[in-house]
Every structure is written in structure tokens, then in C-alpha cells.
Write a protein that holds these residues in place. Structure first.
Motif, mmCIF file in Angstrom:
data_model
loop_
_atom_site.group_PDB
_atom_site.id
_atom_site.type_symbol
_atom_site.label_atom_id
_atom_site.label_comp_id
_atom_site.label_asym_id
_atom_site.label_seq_id
_atom_site.Cartn_x
_atom_site.Cartn_y
_atom_site.Cartn_z
ATOM 1 N N PRO A 95 0.806 -1.226 0.000
ATOM 2 C CA PRO A 95 0.000 0.000 0.000
ATOM 3 C C PRO A 95 0.835 1.269 0.000
ATOM 4 N N ARG A 96 0.275 2.286 -0.616
ATOM 5 C CA ARG A 96 0.838 3.623 -0.604
ATOM 6 C C ARG A 96 -0.238 4.586 -0.109
ATOM 7 N N VAL A 97 0.210 5.708 0.418
ATOM 8 C CA VAL A 97 -0.718 6.736 0.880
ATOM 9 C C VAL A 97 -0.533 7.979 0.015
ATOM 10 N N ILE A 98 -1.600 8.366 -0.674
ATOM 11 C CA ILE A 98 -1.596 9.611 -1.444
ATOM 12 C C ILE A 98 -1.993 10.737 -0.497
ATOM 13 N N ILE A 99 -1.072 11.672 -0.267
ATOM 14 C CA ILE A 99 -1.354 12.833 0.579
ATOM 15 C C ILE A 99 -1.908 13.930 -0.332
ATOM 16 N N ALA A 100 -3.207 14.178 -0.187
ATOM 17 C CA ALA A 100 -3.879 15.148 -1.049
ATOM 18 C C ALA A 100 -4.268 16.382 -0.244
ATOM 19 N N GLU A 101 -4.410 17.488 -0.961
ATOM 20 C CA GLU A 101 -4.846 18.730 -0.327
ATOM 21 C C GLU A 101 -5.877 19.398 -1.206
ATOM 22 N N PHE A 102 -7.049 19.655 -0.647
ATOM 23 C CA PHE A 102 -8.057 20.455 -1.337
ATOM 24 C C PHE A 102 -8.881 21.186 -0.301
ATOM 25 N N ASN A 103 -9.410 22.332 -0.710
ATOM 26 C CA ASN A 103 -10.105 23.226 0.225
ATOM 27 C C ASN A 103 -9.242 23.527 1.452
ATOM 28 N N ASN A 104 -7.917 23.569 1.237
ATOM 29 C CA ASN A 104 -6.941 23.848 2.301
ATOM 30 C C ASN A 104 -6.962 22.808 3.417
ATOM 31 N N ILE A 105 -7.390 21.593 3.103
ATOM 32 C CA ILE A 105 -7.398 20.484 4.057
ATOM 33 C C ILE A 105 -6.516 19.374 3.502
ATOM 34 N N MET A 106 -5.641 18.814 4.356
ATOM 35 C CA MET A 106 -4.782 17.704 3.942
ATOM 36 C C MET A 106 -5.354 16.402 4.469
ATOM 37 N N ILE A 107 -5.342 15.375 3.613
ATOM 38 C CA ILE A 107 -5.898 14.074 3.975
ATOM 39 C C ILE A 107 -5.153 12.994 3.204
ATOM 40 N N ILE A 271 -13.617 37.388 -14.562
ATOM 41 C CA ILE A 271 -13.730 35.962 -14.245
ATOM 42 C C ILE A 271 -13.113 35.701 -12.873
ATOM 43 N N VAL A 272 -13.823 34.923 -12.066
ATOM 44 C CA VAL A 272 -13.320 34.481 -10.768
ATOM 45 C C VAL A 272 -13.308 32.960 -10.759
ATOM 46 N N PHE A 273 -12.183 32.370 -10.369
ATOM 47 C CA PHE A 273 -12.126 30.920 -10.211
ATOM 48 C C PHE A 273 -12.521 30.546 -8.787
ATOM 49 N N SER A 274 -13.371 29.533 -8.664
ATOM 50 C CA SER A 274 -13.761 28.982 -7.374
ATOM 51 C C SER A 274 -13.486 27.490 -7.432
ATOM 52 N N SER A 275 -12.466 27.036 -6.693
ATOM 53 C CA SER A 275 -11.983 25.664 -6.867
ATOM 54 C C SER A 275 -11.546 25.068 -5.542
ATOM 55 N N SER A 276 -11.544 23.732 -5.485
ATOM 56 C CA SER A 276 -11.008 23.039 -4.308
ATOM 57 C C SER A 276 -9.496 22.882 -4.391
ATOM 58 N N ILE A 277 -8.909 23.140 -5.574
ATOM 59 C CA ILE A 277 -7.461 22.999 -5.749
ATOM 60 C C ILE A 277 -6.762 24.178 -5.085
ATOM 61 N N SER A 278 -5.885 23.874 -4.133
ATOM 62 C CA SER A 278 -5.320 24.960 -3.313
ATOM 63 C C SER A 278 -3.817 25.128 -3.469
ATOM 64 N N ASP A 279 -3.236 24.679 -4.603
ATOM 65 C CA ASP A 279 -1.788 24.848 -4.762
ATOM 66 C C ASP A 279 -1.469 26.160 -5.481
ATOM 67 N N LYS A 280 -0.275 26.685 -5.223
ATOM 68 C CA LYS A 280 0.153 27.978 -5.772
ATOM 69 C C LYS A 280 0.241 27.934 -7.299
#
Length: 318
Positions: A95-107, A271-280
Motif C-alpha cells: 500500500p501507498r498513501v496519497i497525501i492530497a490537499e483540497f479546500n486547504n485540508i490535507m488528507i 472571471i473568478v475561479f472557485s476551486s477546491s485545488i489549493s496549490d500555488k
């Protein structure tokens, strides 16, 4: 595969995304299958070996526990359990663990194998439409898109954010106490999620807008064309703002924005972007595409203030 950089060569005009291809092994009706899934690289911080976890009492069984990652406590979700799949007993899994971040939450998400990174054109990603009899091993609403890969195999893009919402880690922040500015005119909302569109539509209507909806970038451009046919050159005074998601099948938000800004009929509409993607990197791509703002996680007060600021700024220009 551990930590990795986002690919700076992924430019706005390409209408491409990069996916981490991961696998879940399952047993169905006595036969072994390898489920092929994907998550946007922009949401992935790193991929690690399964660490030692601290169990949490009184949580769903698919939450394996938590661990400390460089001072940040990360909850870890077992995707196979969340998907209700049976794992073959004789299959050796690393097993591997994918560390994801969206909406400024890491899981963290436990997968059976992290295969590779794939670059895919959004045109090759189709909305997930399944027949009533189709068995995909989970709630069909948890699949946001599908695409074909080599060998005519199908890769499913999972809505991993929905787990975060189910667990209550993220809820849209909407204040019932604050008084909001009132505007008039139209707002165009692009999002492939009916839930996200509903939240944005209801909020924009509270601000006084009449809302036009589109489910992806191609549909958004078609809606702009129809609005121009209705209002002509007066459209820039009628359509006050465009709110767009990033991840959408057929045409993503970056490509939509670039196309809209290239067209002199629509270039002056903010235009305004509204997204769960929180990377620079994604925020920078949004600015490159011509967006006025990039918002992560729906916060009603912040959304109201940004939309108000931008509309007032454009009103003063015009």
C-alpha cells in the motif's frame, strides 16, 4: 514515487491535466480485478509508504487512523473500504498513501498501487454517466469523469472531496447574519458539480443576480455566445461576473478563461475561479488565464467581498 513537483510545462492553453494513476485490487464474483482510478496531480502533495497510524475511536471503519506528517496531523482513509470492495486474500499488496490537499485540508488516501502520472486532455475526459445496471463498486455519484487509456481500459476519476464533506471536515461557510450588497444583472456559473452550482447560484441570487449555469467550459462558451446574440455589445453591461470551476470535462476552467479573454466580445467581463485545488501553481495558472481572483473553499463572506470588489472595479472602468 514520493514528493513531486507540479509540471510547469502544463500551460493554460493546452486544456490538459495530469492525473496520478492509482490502482485498487478487488474480488468480484470469484474473479480478481484491478480498478484503475485517478486524482488530479494539482491536489497531490506527495505519495508515501503506509506509516504507523494511531486509531481513532467512534469513526467510520474506512478511517484507518491519523499520523503526524512534519507537524501536521493527517487523517488517513482506506479507499478500498470506502468503496466497499473485497480485497483478494492471495494478492500481495504494497500500500501507498496519497497525501492530497483540497479546500486547504490535507488528507491521506490508502491505495494498493500508485502506478504513474498521466497527462490527459480534458476533451478525452467524459462526464460519468452510468446505466442503472452498471456495477462500478460504489455510489456512481462519487465518480466525476471517465477516460480511456491503453488497452481500451477505463480510468475513473474519483470525487475524493466528497469524503471530506461526508466526514464534516469541510462545509461551505455561509453567514446568516451578515447583510450583503445588492447588485443587478447576470452572473454566469460554470461547474460540473450540481451541488457546487446550486450553492453558488443561491448565493449569487441573494446578491441580486440572475444566474446562468453551465456544466463545463464548452457549455460556458456556448452560453456566452447565446447571451451575446441576446444582448449584443451591451452584454458587457449585463453580464457582471463569471464564476468558474477548474476541473471540468471537455474543457477545463483555465482553457475556458483563456478562450473568453481572447474574444473581444467577452474580454472585459471579469472571471473568478472557485476551486477546491489549493496549490500555488494553479493560482498562478488562473492569473495567466486572465482571472481576477482565485478562491479556494466556499466562504460566503470572502466570496461576497471579492465579487463586490471586482464588480465595482469593472464598473469604474466602464
Amino acid at each position: 514515487m514520493s514528493s513531486f513537483e507540479k509540471d510547469d510545462a502544463l500551460k493554460v492553453g493546452t486544456n490538459e491535466m495530469e492525473l496520478v494513476d492509482f490502482r485498487i485490487h478487488k474480488l468480484e464474483k470469484g474473479k480478481q480485478y484491478e480498478g484503475i482510478y485517478g486524482i488530479n496531480v494539482a491536489k497531490v502533495n506527495e505519495i508515501i509508504r503506509l506509516p504507523e497510524l494511531t486509531e481513532l475511536p467512534g469513526v467510520p471503519d474506512y478511517i484507518e487512523g491519523i499520523f503526524d506528517l512534519r507537524g501536521v496531523v493527517i487523517p488517513v482513509i482506506n479507499l478500498a473500504k470506502w468503496m466497499h470492495v473485497e480485497i483478494p486474500k492471495n494478492k500481495k499488496i504494497k500500500p501507498r498513501v496519497i497525501i492530497a490537499e483540497f479546500n486547504n485540508i490535507m488528507i491521506g488516501f490508502i491505495v494498493h498501487e500508485a502506478k504513474r502520472i498521466r497527462r490527459i486532455n480534458w476533451k478525452d475526459i467524459e462526464p460519468a454517466h452510468f446505466s442503472a445496471s452498471a456495477d462500478v463498486g460504489m455510489d456512481k455519484n462519487k465518480i466525476t469523469g471517465v477516460t480511456r487509456i491503453e488497452g481500451d481500459q477505463v480510468l475513473l476519476i474519483l470525487d475524493l472531496e466528497s469524503i471530506v464533506q461526508e466526514l464534516g471536515f469541510y462545509q461551505p461557510e455561509i453567514s446568516s447574519e451578515r447583510t450583503y450588497n445588492k447588485f443587478s444583472g447576470l452572473a454566469l456559473v460554470l461547474d460540473d458539480s450540481t451541488i457546487a452550482r446550486r450553492i453558488l447560484k443561491e448565493f449569487l441570487e441573494k446578491m441580486g443576480f440572475d444566474v446562468v449555469e453551465a456544466s463545463d467550459g464548452e457549455s460556458g462558451l456556448q452560453k456566452l455566445q447565446k447571451l451575446y446574440e441576446a444582448y449584443g455589445d451591451n452584454l458587457v453591461k449585463q453580464l457582471k461576473i463569471i464564476i468558474s470551476d477548474i476541473e471540468m470535462p471537455q474543457m477545463d476552467g483555465f482553457h475556458f478563461a483563456a478562450k473568453a479573454k481572447e474574444d473581444p466580445r467577452f474580454a472585459k467581463i471579469p472571471i473568478v475561479f472557485s476551486s477546491s485545488i489549493s496549490d500555488k501553481f494553479s493560482e498562478d495558472r488562473g492569473k495567466e488565464a486572465g482571472a481576477e481572483s482565485y478562491l479556494v473553499k466556499f466562504d460566503g463572506n470572502k466570496f461576497h467581498d471579492e465579487v463586490s470588489r471586482i464588480i465595482n472595479k469593472y464598473s469604474n472602468r466602464n
